[in-house]
Scaffold this motif. Structure first.
Motif, PDB file in Angstrom:
ATOM      1  N   PHE A   6     -14.635   9.728 -28.891  1.00  0.00           N
ATOM      2  CA  PHE A   6     -15.303   8.646 -28.290  1.00  0.00           C
ATOM      3  C   PHE A   6     -14.443   7.686 -27.348  1.00  0.00           C
ATOM      4  CE2 PHE A   6     -17.899  10.160 -31.193  1.00  0.00           C
ATOM      5  CZ  PHE A   6     -19.294   9.802 -30.817  1.00  0.00           C
ATOM      6  N   ALA A   7     -13.244   7.640 -27.882  1.00  0.00           N
ATOM      7  CA  ALA A   7     -12.165   6.481 -27.197  1.00  0.00           C
ATOM      8  C   ALA A   7     -11.601   7.386 -26.012  1.00  0.00           C
ATOM      9  CB  ALA A   7     -11.011   6.229 -27.830  1.00  0.00           C
ATOM     10  N   ASP A   8     -11.318   8.795 -26.084  1.00  0.00           N
ATOM     11  CA  ASP A   8     -10.864   9.314 -24.987  1.00  0.00           C
ATOM     12  C   ASP A   8     -12.007   9.546 -23.979  1.00  0.00           C
ATOM     13  OD1 ASP A   8      -8.791  10.168 -26.492  1.00  0.00           O
ATOM     14  OD2 ASP A   8      -9.694  12.161 -27.088  1.00  0.00           O
ATOM     15  N   ALA A   9     -13.385   9.422 -24.255  1.00  0.00           N
ATOM     16  CA  ALA A   9     -14.440   9.555 -23.248  1.00  0.00           C
ATOM     17  C   ALA A   9     -14.364   8.126 -22.501  1.00  0.00           C
ATOM     18  CB  ALA A   9     -15.876   9.568 -23.947  1.00  0.00           C
ATOM     19  N   VAL A  10     -14.073   7.027 -22.852  1.00  0.00           N
ATOM     20  CA  VAL A  10     -13.780   6.042 -22.265  1.00  0.00           C
ATOM     21  C   VAL A  10     -12.667   5.945 -21.248  1.00  0.00           C
ATOM     22  CG1 VAL A  10     -13.139   3.398 -22.470  1.00  0.00           C
ATOM     23  CG2 VAL A  10     -14.652   4.298 -24.351  1.00  0.00           C
ATOM     24  N   VAL A  11     -11.642   6.490 -21.544  1.00  0.00           N
ATOM     25  CA  VAL A  11     -10.414   6.694 -20.865  1.00  0.00           C
ATOM     26  C   VAL A  11     -10.884   7.811 -19.537  1.00  0.00           C
ATOM     27  CG1 VAL A  11      -8.006   7.560 -20.558  1.00  0.00           C
ATOM     28  CG2 VAL A  11      -8.602   6.378 -22.703  1.00  0.00           C
ATOM     29  N   ARG A  12     -11.387   8.551 -19.972  1.00  0.00           N
ATOM     30  CA  ARG A  12     -11.672   9.720 -18.973  1.00  0.00           C
ATOM     31  C   ARG A  12     -12.681   8.967 -17.804  1.00  0.00           C
ATOM     32  NH1 ARG A  12     -13.852  13.028 -22.110  1.00  0.00           N
ATOM     33  NH2 ARG A  12     -16.155  12.603 -21.705  1.00  0.00           N
ATOM     34  N   ILE A  13     -13.870   8.263 -18.503  1.00  0.00           N
ATOM     35  CA  ILE A  13     -14.925   7.812 -17.492  1.00  0.00           C
ATOM     36  C   ILE A  13     -14.239   6.545 -16.665  1.00  0.00           C
ATOM     37  CG2 ILE A  13     -16.967   6.512 -17.467  1.00  0.00           C
ATOM     38  CD1 ILE A  13     -17.828   7.969 -19.992  1.00  0.00           C
ATOM     39  N   ARG A  14     -13.370   5.805 -17.323  1.00  0.00           N
ATOM     40  CA  ARG A  14     -12.659   4.734 -16.275  1.00  0.00           C
ATOM     41  C   ARG A  14     -11.684   5.205 -15.533  1.00  0.00           C
ATOM     42  NH1 ARG A  14     -13.078  -0.799 -20.292  1.00  0.00           N
ATOM     43  NH2 ARG A  14     -15.515  -0.561 -20.476  1.00  0.00           N
ATOM     44  N   GLU A  15     -10.969   6.426 -15.601  1.00  0.00           N
ATOM     45  CA  GLU A  15     -10.073   7.140 -15.107  1.00  0.00           C
ATOM     46  C   GLU A  15     -10.975   7.619 -13.683  1.00  0.00           C
ATOM     47  OE1 GLU A  15      -6.401   8.650 -17.502  1.00  0.00           O
ATOM     48  OE2 GLU A  15      -8.107   9.802 -17.209  1.00  0.00           O
ATOM     49  N   ASP A  16     -12.132   8.058 -14.028  1.00  0.00           N
ATOM     50  CA  ASP A  16     -12.894   8.480 -12.682  1.00  0.00           C
ATOM     51  C   ASP A  16     -13.329   7.533 -11.849  1.00  0.00           C
ATOM     52  OD1 ASP A  16     -12.506  11.066 -13.895  1.00  0.00           O
ATOM     53  OD2 ASP A  16     -14.576  11.201 -14.912  1.00  0.00           O
ATOM     54  N   GLU A  17     -13.562   6.314 -12.533  1.00  0.00           N
ATOM     55  CA  GLU A  17     -14.347   5.110 -11.728  1.00  0.00           C
ATOM     56  C   GLU A  17     -12.864   4.545 -11.140  1.00  0.00           C
ATOM     57  OE1 GLU A  17     -16.005   2.954 -14.569  1.00  0.00           O
ATOM     58  OE2 GLU A  17     -17.994   4.141 -14.678  1.00  0.00           O
ATOM     59  N   GLY A  18     -11.683   4.977 -11.360  1.00  0.00           N
ATOM     60  CA  GLY A  18     -10.559   4.237 -10.743  1.00  0.00           C
ATOM     61  C   GLY A  18     -10.032   2.978 -11.161  1.00  0.00           C
ATOM     62  N   LEU A  19     -10.548   2.645 -12.561  1.00  0.00           N
ATOM     63  CA  LEU A  19     -10.457   1.448 -13.378  1.00  0.00           C
ATOM     64  C   LEU A  19      -8.732   1.683 -14.228  1.00  0.00           C
ATOM     65  CD1 LEU A  19     -13.949   0.373 -14.325  1.00  0.00           C
ATOM     66  CD2 LEU A  19     -12.409  -0.353 -12.626  1.00  0.00           C
ATOM     67  N   TYR A  20      -8.580   3.015 -14.577  1.00  0.00           N
ATOM     68  CA  TYR A  20      -7.533   3.179 -15.356  1.00  0.00           C
ATOM     69  C   TYR A  20      -6.711   4.120 -14.590  1.00  0.00           C
ATOM     70  CZ  TYR A  20      -9.637   1.703 -19.783  1.00  0.00           C
ATOM     71  OH  TYR A  20     -10.298   0.446 -20.726  1.00  0.00           O
ATOM     72  N   SER A  21      -5.484   4.022 -14.553  1.00  0.00           N
ATOM     73  CA  SER A  21      -4.454   4.817 -13.915  1.00  0.00           C
ATOM     74  C   SER A  21      -2.945   4.772 -14.295  1.00  0.00           C
ATOM     75  CB  SER A  21      -4.516   4.385 -12.431  1.00  0.00           C
ATOM     76  OG  SER A  21      -4.085   3.195 -12.059  1.00  0.00           O
ATOM     77  N   ILE A  22      -2.170   5.921 -14.230  1.00  0.00           N
ATOM     78  CA  ILE A  22      -0.792   5.797 -14.431  1.00  0.00           C
ATOM     79  C   ILE A  22      -0.046   6.381 -13.312  1.00  0.00           C
ATOM     80  CG2 ILE A  22       1.154   6.877 -15.905  1.00  0.00           C
ATOM     81  CD1 ILE A  22      -0.582   6.457 -18.389  1.00  0.00           C
ATOM     82  N   ARG A  23       0.609   5.584 -12.655  1.00  0.00           N
ATOM     83  CA  ARG A  23       1.356   6.062 -11.290  1.00  0.00           C
ATOM     84  C   ARG A  23       2.995   6.080 -11.651  1.00  0.00           C
ATOM     85  NH1 ARG A  23       0.966   1.706  -8.277  1.00  0.00           N
ATOM     86  NH2 ARG A  23       1.417   2.921  -6.281  1.00  0.00           N
ATOM     87  N   GLU A  24       3.346   7.110 -12.068  1.00  0.00           N
ATOM     88  CA  GLU A  24       4.740   7.417 -12.518  1.00  0.00           C
ATOM     89  C   GLU A  24       5.607   7.323 -11.323  1.00  0.00           C
ATOM     90  OE1 GLU A  24       4.174   9.759 -16.629  1.00  0.00           O
ATOM     91  OE2 GLU A  24       4.277  10.826 -14.935  1.00  0.00           O
ATOM     92  N   ASP A  25       6.798   7.073 -11.188  1.00  0.00           N
ATOM     93  CA  ASP A  25       7.684   7.120 -10.227  1.00  0.00           C
ATOM     94  C   ASP A  25       7.290   6.214  -8.844  1.00  0.00           C
ATOM     95  OD1 ASP A  25       9.582   9.107 -11.264  1.00  0.00           O
ATOM     96  OD2 ASP A  25       8.071  10.542 -10.870  1.00  0.00           O
ATOM     97  N   THR A  26       6.694   5.152  -9.191  1.00  0.00           N
ATOM     98  CA  THR A  26       6.259   4.321  -8.113  1.00  0.00           C
ATOM     99  C   THR A  26       6.787   3.050  -8.147  1.00  0.00           C
ATOM    100  OG1 THR A  26       4.247   3.535  -9.375  1.00  0.00           O
ATOM    101  CG2 THR A  26       3.936   5.411  -7.913  1.00  0.00           C
ATOM    102  N   VAL A  27       7.729   2.712  -9.100  1.00  0.00           N
ATOM    103  CA  VAL A  27       8.503   1.451  -9.237  1.00  0.00           C
ATOM    104  C   VAL A  27      10.062   1.597  -8.712  1.00  0.00           C
ATOM    105  CG1 VAL A  27       9.507  -0.289 -10.755  1.00  0.00           C
ATOM    106  CG2 VAL A  27       7.261   0.460 -11.267  1.00  0.00           C
ATOM    107  N   ALA A  28      10.162   1.129  -7.651  1.00  0.00           N
ATOM    108  CA  ALA A  28      11.685   1.244  -7.080  1.00  0.00           C
ATOM    109  C   ALA A  28      12.593   0.339  -7.789  1.00  0.00           C
ATOM    110  CB  ALA A  28      11.580   1.113  -5.589  1.00  0.00           C
ATOM    111  N   VAL A  29      13.569   0.989  -8.181  1.00  0.00           N
ATOM    112  CA  VAL A  29      14.736   0.166  -8.925  1.00  0.00           C
ATOM    113  C   VAL A  29      16.073   0.376  -8.047  1.00  0.00           C
ATOM    114  CG1 VAL A  29      16.010  -0.119 -10.949  1.00  0.00           C
ATOM    115  CG2 VAL A  29      13.595   0.587 -11.184  1.00  0.00           C
ATOM    116  N   ASP A  30      16.523  -0.775  -7.677  1.00  0.00           N
ATOM    117  CA  ASP A  30      17.866  -0.875  -6.917  1.00  0.00           C
ATOM    118  C   ASP A  30      18.916  -1.433  -7.726  1.00  0.00           C
ATOM    119  OD1 ASP A  30      16.284   0.127  -4.591  1.00  0.00           O
ATOM    120  OD2 ASP A  30      15.850  -1.959  -3.867  1.00  0.00           O
ATOM    121  N   GLU A  31      20.095  -0.474  -7.675  1.00  0.00           N
ATOM    122  CA  GLU A  31      21.361  -0.905  -8.435  1.00  0.00           C
ATOM    123  C   GLU A  31      20.894  -1.391  -9.827  1.00  0.00           C
ATOM    124  OE1 GLU A  31      24.109  -0.219  -7.255  1.00  0.00           O
ATOM    125  OE2 GLU A  31      23.356   0.580  -5.206  1.00  0.00           O
TER     126      GLU A  31
END
Length: 255
Positions: free
Chosen positions: A144-169
């Motif tokens: 049931f908790a997994d379903a909340v994640v799946r539905i809201r990911e499909d709606e664009g409300l949940y997301s994990i964007r790896e390698d998108t934070v640029a760190v300098d020095e």
């Protein structure tokens, strides 16, 4: 005796302060206004790492940015097909689930954050949702908790964007968070974590305020605080719109 105690305290505290790495944060905007033409927003999050000593040796500094919308309980129902009809069978109340949740990282999340630290700070999407438990007779309660994640990911409300934070020095960092059009009004918590070797060495939190403004705010407030007047006003507007459309069509036929 007092001087010796002060000196001892200074010797104990100074190294800890010298090793600390803290976040100095900036936002492109800390308020999001929802209007009739609002179609989403992009927030630039940038900052620097403040240190009193040189960059520590060992694993490099990594950065995690997590933005969470207001949380509320969510009732999830399971449907099953019985006698050719889809019906609700079981239901579980997920105690708290953020209306919006986005995570941006400087490297794959599993590589820069240990499972223990994830459990402690609730960074990943699965850990951000709090579900205490379900009735004993319900099978597959975690589904049931997994379903909340799946539905809201499909709606664009949940997301994990790896390698998108640029760190300098190992000092400066920046990323952007896309916020969709169907945002829930309220305070959005933006958390920044600095990690080394999978462990959190520092964290910082600020608030992004998301509010309806103008006519949208007026109608929203009226619908909550004066529902009777809101209903009457809606009825009057509907009657006026219907009468206006009827009159316009009649005039068109006559010409």
């Amino acid at each position: 005796m007092l001087k010796r105690l002060i000196l001892l305290f200074a010797l104990c505290v100074t190294p800890a302060l010298a090793e600390e790495e803290s976040v100095v944060l900036g936002l492109s905007q800390d308020r999001v206004a929802i209007t009739a033409t609002f179609d989403g927003s992009e927030i630039l999050i940038f900052g620097a790492v403040k240190r009193e000593t040189p960059i520590p040796s060992g694993p490099p500094l990594e950065v995690i940015v997590a933005v969470a919308g207001p949380s509320s309980p969510v009732t999830v129902r399971r449907k099953e097909r019985k006698l050719g009809i889809w019906i609700n069978t079981d239901s579980v109340l997920v105690d708290l689930a953020p209306s919006f949740y986005a995570v941006a990282t400087s490297a794959p999340l599993d590589d820069i954050l240990s499972d223990t630290e994830d459990l402690r700070y609730r960074v990943s999407i699965e850990r951000a949702i709090r579900s205490v438990g379900a009735a004993m007779h319900i099978r597959g309660a975690q589904d049931f908790a997994d379903a909340v994640v799946r539905i809201r990911e499909d709606e664009g409300l949940y997301s994990i964007r790896e390698d998108t934070v640029a760190v300098d020095e190992q000092t400066l960092f920046r990323t952007s968070i896309d916020m969709p059009a169907d945002l829930t009004e309220g305070e959005y918590a933006a958390r920044i974590f600095l990690t080394r070797g999978g462990a959190v060495v520092s964290q910082f939190e600020t608030i992004i305020d998301v509010r309806k403004v103008g006519l949208e705010r007026f109608l929203y407030t009226m619908s909550r605080e004066q529902p009777v007047w809101y209903g009457l006003m809606s009825l009057v507007i509907a009657i006026a719109a219907g009468w206006g459309a009827s009159t316009a069509f009649r005039l068109l036929r006559e010409t």
